[in-house]
Design an enzyme around this catalytic site. Structure first.
Site, PDB file in Angstrom:
ATOM      1  N   ARG A 206       0.820  -1.216   0.000  1.00 35.00           N
ATOM      2  CA  ARG A 206       0.000   0.000   0.000  1.00 35.00           C
ATOM      3  C   ARG A 206       0.850   1.261   0.000  1.00 35.00           C
ATOM      4  NH1 ARG A 206      -5.356  -2.020   3.536  1.00 35.00           N
ATOM      5  NH2 ARG A 206      -6.143  -3.196   1.754  1.00 35.00           N
TER       6      ARG A 206
ATOM      7  N   TYR B  18      -5.934  -1.045  -7.132  1.00 36.09           N
ATOM      8  CA  TYR B  18      -5.311  -2.266  -6.576  1.00 36.09           C
ATOM      9  C   TYR B  18      -4.727  -2.087  -5.166  1.00 36.09           C
ATOM     10  CZ  TYR B  18      -0.769  -1.185  -9.107  1.00 36.09           C
ATOM     11  OH  TYR B  18       0.382  -0.658  -9.603  1.00 36.09           O
ATOM     12  N   GLU B  19      -4.426  -3.175  -4.536  1.00 35.71           N
ATOM     13  CA  GLU B  19      -4.014  -3.200  -3.121  1.00 35.71           C
ATOM     14  C   GLU B  19      -5.064  -2.567  -2.213  1.00 35.71           C
ATOM     15  OE1 GLU B  19      -1.726  -5.097  -2.790  1.00 35.71           O
ATOM     16  OE2 GLU B  19      -0.684  -4.963  -4.696  1.00 35.71           O
ATOM     17  N   GLY B  20      -6.326  -2.816  -2.524  1.00 31.95           N
ATOM     18  CA  GLY B  20      -7.419  -2.224  -1.757  1.00 31.95           C
ATOM     19  C   GLY B  20      -7.877  -0.952  -2.434  1.00 31.95           C
TER      20      GLY B  20
ATOM     21  N   GLN C 138      -9.621   1.795   1.542  1.00 26.37           N
ATOM     22  CA  GLN C 138      -8.644   2.514   2.366  1.00 26.37           C
ATOM     23  C   GLN C 138      -9.378   3.462   3.326  1.00 26.37           C
ATOM     24  OE1 GLN C 138      -5.475   1.639   2.078  1.00 26.37           O
ATOM     25  NE2 GLN C 138      -5.899   0.386   0.261  1.00 26.37           N
TER      26      GLN C 138
END
Lengths: 597, 597
Positions: free
Chosen positions: B296, B440-442, B447
Site C-alpha cells: 500500500r 489495486y491493493e485495496g 482505504q
C-alpha cells in the site's frame, strides 16, 4: 457486458414537468408536441439507441478505424447500417427547417434524443453530429445556391460534414493558422495545408464528405482577421448535384487516440483542393463559431451522456456484485455476501453521479430551449433574452458537464474495482471516451476564460444579471412553500457566493486581468454548481407539485426529492470553497519564473 | 516525446532539511548516511531511472505483453536488460537485511529512489516491486529454512515474486475465496484454483517465480478464518537450491487492461500445484497483510511518481507551446505567440500538481521513516509510537496520493490540449497507468473504510491523538515566528476541521455505522489535506531556516515558500467542505431502495 437503457421517464419529466414544453406551442415546430407525441418520439429514439447503437459500442472501440494504403478508411463493422437507420429515421434533420428536408422540430427535442445516441455510442453519433454542425454553419452563412446544393443531401445523411480548424502548431490560437487559399480565377479557391484531429474526416459511410475548412486567402491580414471559411467537398459536385471529380483532399493518417476509437479522427492533407468561400472573405472565424457554439452544446451533452451510461453500469454492478457485508449487519443473509450497493461509500459515488446527471439533463434541455426561443420566437425582446442566456450558459454547460461526465466515468469504473480496469467490462472505454470531451471544441480552460473574459461583461453584464434575477426570483416566489425551504435556502446560499465572486472580479480583475484568469476555472464550476442547484430546486418543485396532485409516479418523484436533498447537502456547499479560491487571486500563481516549473 | 528528470534536489531537501535523517544515526543502517552519501546514492538511482527505465516507458506501453501458445509470456523489448541493471545495482535489496544479501539501508531511502523508478516506468518497476513484497512476507512469516531457500535468490533478483489473492468472484472480500489446498502427505500441499489480476504472474526475466498464494486447506473454516498462505514456486526448488521440475501453475491469459501494459498481469491457473505453507495454518490473511501494508505504501508512492512525471511533462510543454497572448499583454513579442505558461489557469493546474506532489513526497518519506523507526529503533516506546503513526498514515497515503496522482495525470494531459489525447505524447499513458493505483491493493474506498473503521478507533484512538498532538505542537511551537504565521494559521484551521469531523464520528457513528461509511472518503481526504498541509508547514520552516542561514539554494527555497502559500490559499480551504459533507451523514445516501438506482 455493459448495459444501457435510455432514461425516457427522466427526459419526459424534464420536458413536461420542469420545462413545460406544452406552453411553447406558439413557437414554430412546437405546436403538436403534447406529452403523448413527445413520448412516442423519445421512445423511438430510445429504441434506436439501445438496439442499434449500443451493441456496437464496445466492439467498435476494440476494432477501431483503419486507414488503408489507398487513403480510404475502414470504420467498425455495423457502423454503416446503424448510421443508415439513424438517417432513415429522420433523426439527422430532426431540428432542421423543412425546406431543406428536415422535420423542423425543436432543437430541444434534438438534444433530448441526442443524449441517448451519445450514451449508446459516442463514436458513431459523432459522424452525423459533425454533419449537423456543418449544416448549421451553411444554414447561417451559406449563399442560397450553396444551401440548395449541399443541405438536402446532408440532411438526408447521404453526404456528411466535417470541421477543419486545428493545425499541428495551432488549436486554441487559430490566428496562427497557415493553410492557404489561392483564388483560382473562376470564383473558387485552391486550398493547401494540413489539418489534424479531424473527426469523421474520412470514412466509407456516405457518398460525399463536405469539409468546412478554415484557411487564409493569399495576401489576407495575419492573425484572426485574415481567416476565411471554405466548403471543400471530397468529390466536387457536378451541375446536376451528383458527386463528380475527386478533390485534392485526403486522409494522411488516423490519429492514435486514447479513446473514441470508433470515430475516424484524421490528419487531412489539402493539396490544391478546390474550395468555395462561405460567408465573407476574412470572416471565417465568425462563421466557424456558429458551428462551434452548437458543437459546444453538443459536447456538453456528450459529457452528460457518458456520465449517464457509466452511472447505469455502476448501479447495475453494485446491485449484483456480492462482496462483504453491510456495516449494519447482513442485508442478504441467504447469500454468501451482500451486494455492494449496501455500502454508504458506494452509494455516495452513485448518488453523486445521479445528482449531477439528472440536473445536467435539465440544464441541457433548459439551454436548448433558450436556443429554440432565441431562433424561433416572434418576440424580439424574448429572442434577445434567450440568446443572452444561451451565450452565458454555453461555456458553463460545455465545461462543467464534460468535467463531471469524466469524473463520473472514473467513479463508475471505481465501483467495479479491478474489473473496471479490464477492457471487457466497458468502463475503461467510458473513461477514455469521456476524456476527449474536456478537450475538444475549446478545452475547458478556454470555456472558463470565455465565461469570465467575454460572457460576464457582454452588454454590461446583461446576461449574468438576468440569470441571477431568474434564480433569485425563483427563491423569492417559493419562499412561503415549506416543502421547498430546504432547497431554496441551499440555492440562495450558493447564489450569494456566486454573486460575491462576480463582484470580486469586478473589483479586482479590471486593473489586474490575471485575477480573472486565476479564478476562471473555479468560477465556471461555481456558476455550474449554482445553475445545477437551480435545476434541482425546479425539479423538486415540479416533483412536489405532481405529488400534491396525486401523480401516479410516486416512487419516481420521491426519488427526485431525495436526490435534490443530496445535492444541496453534499454538492452545493462547494460554492464557498470556489469563492475562497477565486478571492485568493493570482499572486501565488504568478510568483514563480517559468524556469522554476 | 515525454521527458523525465529525477527531482534529486527535492528529495534531498526532504531527507536532509525536513526530516533531518542525520539525526537517526542510532538506527541500524542509518549510520553513514551523511548528505554526501545520500546525494551519491540518490544520484545513482536517478541515472538508472532516467537513462534505462524511462526510455522504455512509452515503447513498453505500445508493445505490451503477450502470452504465447505454450503459456510463456513475452515482455516489452529491453525490459530484461533494464531489470538486470536494477538488480545488479543492488536496488532490489537496498533495505533488506544484509544476512539475506541486502544492503540493510533504510526503507526511507528505498522509498526515495523507488519514486524515480516508478516515475520513469511503473510497469517495469512493478516486477521487482512484487518481489520486494514477497520478500517482506517471507522475512516475517517464513521459517528459517524457507528464508534460506528463497530469500537470497529473490534479493539478488534471479527469482521474482508475486502475490495471488484475487479470484473472479472475490477481491475485497477474501473470505469468499475458493482456491483449495489438499495435504500431499509429505508436508506439502496440492493447490488448485484460479487467480486473476496477478501482476508479473509470468515472464521470462527470472529463472524462477515464487508465487505467494492464498488458499483454503480442505476442511478449514469458511470465511476469512480458513485462509492459509502458500509458497508455490514456478519451478520446484531442488535440494541444492537449483530450480527443478515445472510446477502445476501456468498463465491462462494476459488481462486486457486500460494501462500498465508493460506489466504482465495474468490469469494464473493452479492445477495440483505443489505449495508450501508459510506461517500458521488458517492465518494466511495476517501473513498476506504484511505484504499488503508494504504494498500500500508502494502504491501510494506510485501515485506520487506518476503525478510527478506528468507534472514535469506539463510544465515542459507549457514553457514551449506558443499559443495566444498573456492577459496582461505579450510576454514574448518577438514570437508568434506567448508560451502558454503565461496563463494563470495553466499555472493554477501546474501549481496544484506541484503543491500536492512536493508535499506527497515529504509525506511518503515521513511515513517511510516511521516504518524504519517501528522496525529498527532500540526503544520499544518509540517503536510503538512510530508503528501507530505508520498504521494510521498508510491508508491515507495510499488513498490520497493515488487519487491525486491520477488527477494530476489528467490535469497534465489537459495542458497538452488535443495533443494530450494522442498516444505519442505519452500523457494518455500516465492517465491510464495512474488509474490502476486507485484500485489495486485495496480500492481507495476500502482505504477510507480502513481509516475510519479500524485505524481511528485502534487502541482507544492512540494513533490519531498522537497525530493531532504532533501537528498541534508544531503550530504552537512556531506561533511566535512571524514568517510562519500564514502557514501555521492555515494548518491550525484545517486541523480544527479534522478534529471536529473526528468528534462528529465519535458522536454519530457508534450507534449508526452508516454515518461512518457515508463520510469515510471525505474523511480520508480531509485527513490527507491536513497532513499534506503539515508537510508544507514543515517545509516552509525548513526553507525559512535555511534562507536565514544564508543557504545558497535561494531560488529553490523561495519557490518552496511560494508553493506553500499556494497550498494554504487554495487547497487547505477544502477541509471545511469535507467537514460539511461528513456532517451531512448517511440519510440521503441510504434513503433510496436498491431498485431505484
Amino acid at each position: 457486458m455493459p448495459v444501457y437503457k435510455a432514461p425516457v421517464k427522466d427526459t419526459l419529466f424534464v420536458l413536461n414537468d420542469v420545462l413545460s414544453l406544452q406552453n411553447y406551442g406558439n413557437l414554430p415546430g412546437f405546436a403538436d408536441l403534447g406529452p403523448e407525441t413527445l413520448e412516442a418520439i423519445v421512445g423511438e429514439a430510445a429504441k434506436l439507441a439501445e438496439e442499434q447503437f449500443f451493441p456496437l459500442n464496445l466492439p467498435g472501440d476494440s476494432q477501431g478505424c483503419k486507414r488503408n494504403d489507398d487513403a480510404t478508411v475502414a470504420v467498425p463493422d455495423g457502423f454503416k447500417q446503424a448510421y443508415d437507420a439513424y438517417c432513415q429515421g429522420g433523426w439527422l434533420g430532426l431540428a432542421v427547417p423543412e425546406e431543406f428536408g428536415g422535420q423542423g422540430l425543436p432543437y430541444t427535442l434534438h438534444a433530448a434524443v441526442g443524449e441517448y445516441m451519445s450514451s449508446a455510442n459516442i463514436s458513431l453519433t459523432m459522424y452525423p453530429g459533425l454533419t449537423q454542425g456543418a449544416i448549421a454553419a451553411i444554414l447561417v452563412h451559406g449563399s442560397d445556391a450553396q444551401k440548395a446544393k449541399y443541405l438536402p443531401k446532408m440532411v438526408e445523411g447521404i453526404w456528411s460534414g466535417t470541421m477543419n480548424l486545428t493545425e499541428p502548431h495551432c488549436g486554441t490560437d487559430l490566428g496562427l493558422l497557415r493553410t492557404k487559399a489561392v483564388p483560382a480565377g473562376d470564383g473558387s479557391y485552391k486550398i493547401s495545408g494540413q489539418k489534424i484531429f479531424i473527426s469523421a474526416g474520412e470514412h466509407p459511410m456516405t457518398e460525399n464528405i463536405i469539409h468546412l475548412v478554415l484557411a487564409r486567402i493569399e495576401g489576407a491580414p495575419a492573425g484572426t482577421k485574415g481567416i476565411s471559411l471554405f466548403i471543400v467537398p471530397k468529390f466536387i459536385v457536378n451541375e446536376d448535384g451528383t458527386p463528380g471529380a475527386r478533390n485534392g483532399v485526403a486522409c494522411g493518417a488516423i490519429e492514435h487516440k486514447m479513446g473514441i476509437h470508433g470515430n475516424s479522427t484524421c490528419v487531412m492533407n489539402y493539396d490544391d483542393a478546390t474550395g468555395y468561400l462561405i460567408g465573407a472573405e476574412n470572416k471565417g472565424l465568425a462563421a466557424m463559431f456558429v458551428m462551434m457554439n452548437e458543437a459546444r452544446l453538443g459536447v456538453g451533452l456528450q459529457g452528460l451522456s457518458i456520465g449517464e451510461a457509466a452511472y447505469q453500469n455502476a448501479a447495475s454492478y453494485a446491485r449484483d456484485r456480492l462482496q462483504g457485508r453491510a456495516l449494519t449487519g447482513p442485508k442478504a443473509p441467504e447469500k454468501a455476501a451482500d451486494p455492494i450497493i449496501v455500502h454508504p461509500d458506494v452509494r455516495r459515488a452513485l448518488m453523486t453521479m445521479r445528482a449531477y446527471t439528472e440536473a445536467g439533463r435539465a440544464f441541457t434541455l433548459w439551454t436548448a430551449l433558450k436556443s429554440d426561443i432565441a431562433h424561433r420566437s416572434p418576440d424580439a425582446v424574448e429572442r434577445q433574452m434567450a440568446d443572452d442566456l444561451l451565450s452565458l450558459a454555453t461555456p458553463i454547460l460545455k465545461g462543467v458537464l464534460t468535467d463531471k461526465g469524466f469524473d463520473h466515468a472514473v467513479a463508475a469504473q471505481q465501483v467495479f474495482g479491478g474489473h473496471g480496469y479490464i477492457e471487457e467490462h466497458g468502463m475503461s472505454q467510458y473513461v477514455r471516451d469521456a476524456r476527449i470531451t474536456m478537450i475538444y471544441e475549446g478545452a475547458n480552460g478556454i470555456q472558463a476564460l470565455d465565461l469570465v473574459g467575454r460572457k460576464l461583461a457582454a452588454n454590461g453584464g446583461r446576461a449574468v444579471m438576468a440569470m441571477f434575477k431568474e434564480i433569485g426570483d425563483f427563491c423569492e416566489e417559493n419562499r412561503g412553500d415549506e416543502k421547498l425551504t430546504f432547497f431554496t435556502k441551499g440555492l440562495k446560499k450558493g447564489l450569494n457566493d456566486l454573486q460575491a465572486a462576480t463582484m470580486w472580479f469586478m473589483q479586482n480583475a479590471m486593473a489586474k486581468p490575471d485575477n480573472a484568469g486565476a479564478g476562471s476555472t473555479d468560477y465556471m464550476h461555481l456558476f455550474g454548481t449554482v445553475v445545477l442547484g437551480y435545476m434541482w430546486a425546479k425539479m423538486a418543485k415540479a416533483a412536489e407539485d405532481a405529488l400534491a396532485a396525486g401523480d401516479p409516479r410516486k416512487d419516481f418523484l420521491e426519488a427526485k426529492l431525495v436526490t435534490a436533498r443530496f445535492y444541496m447537502e453534499r454538492i452545493m456547499p462547494e460554492t464557498a470553497l470556489r469563492k475562497t479560491r477565486i478571492e485568493a487571486g493570482a499572486d501565488s500563481l504568478m510568483a514563480l519564473s517559468a524556469d522554476a516549473f
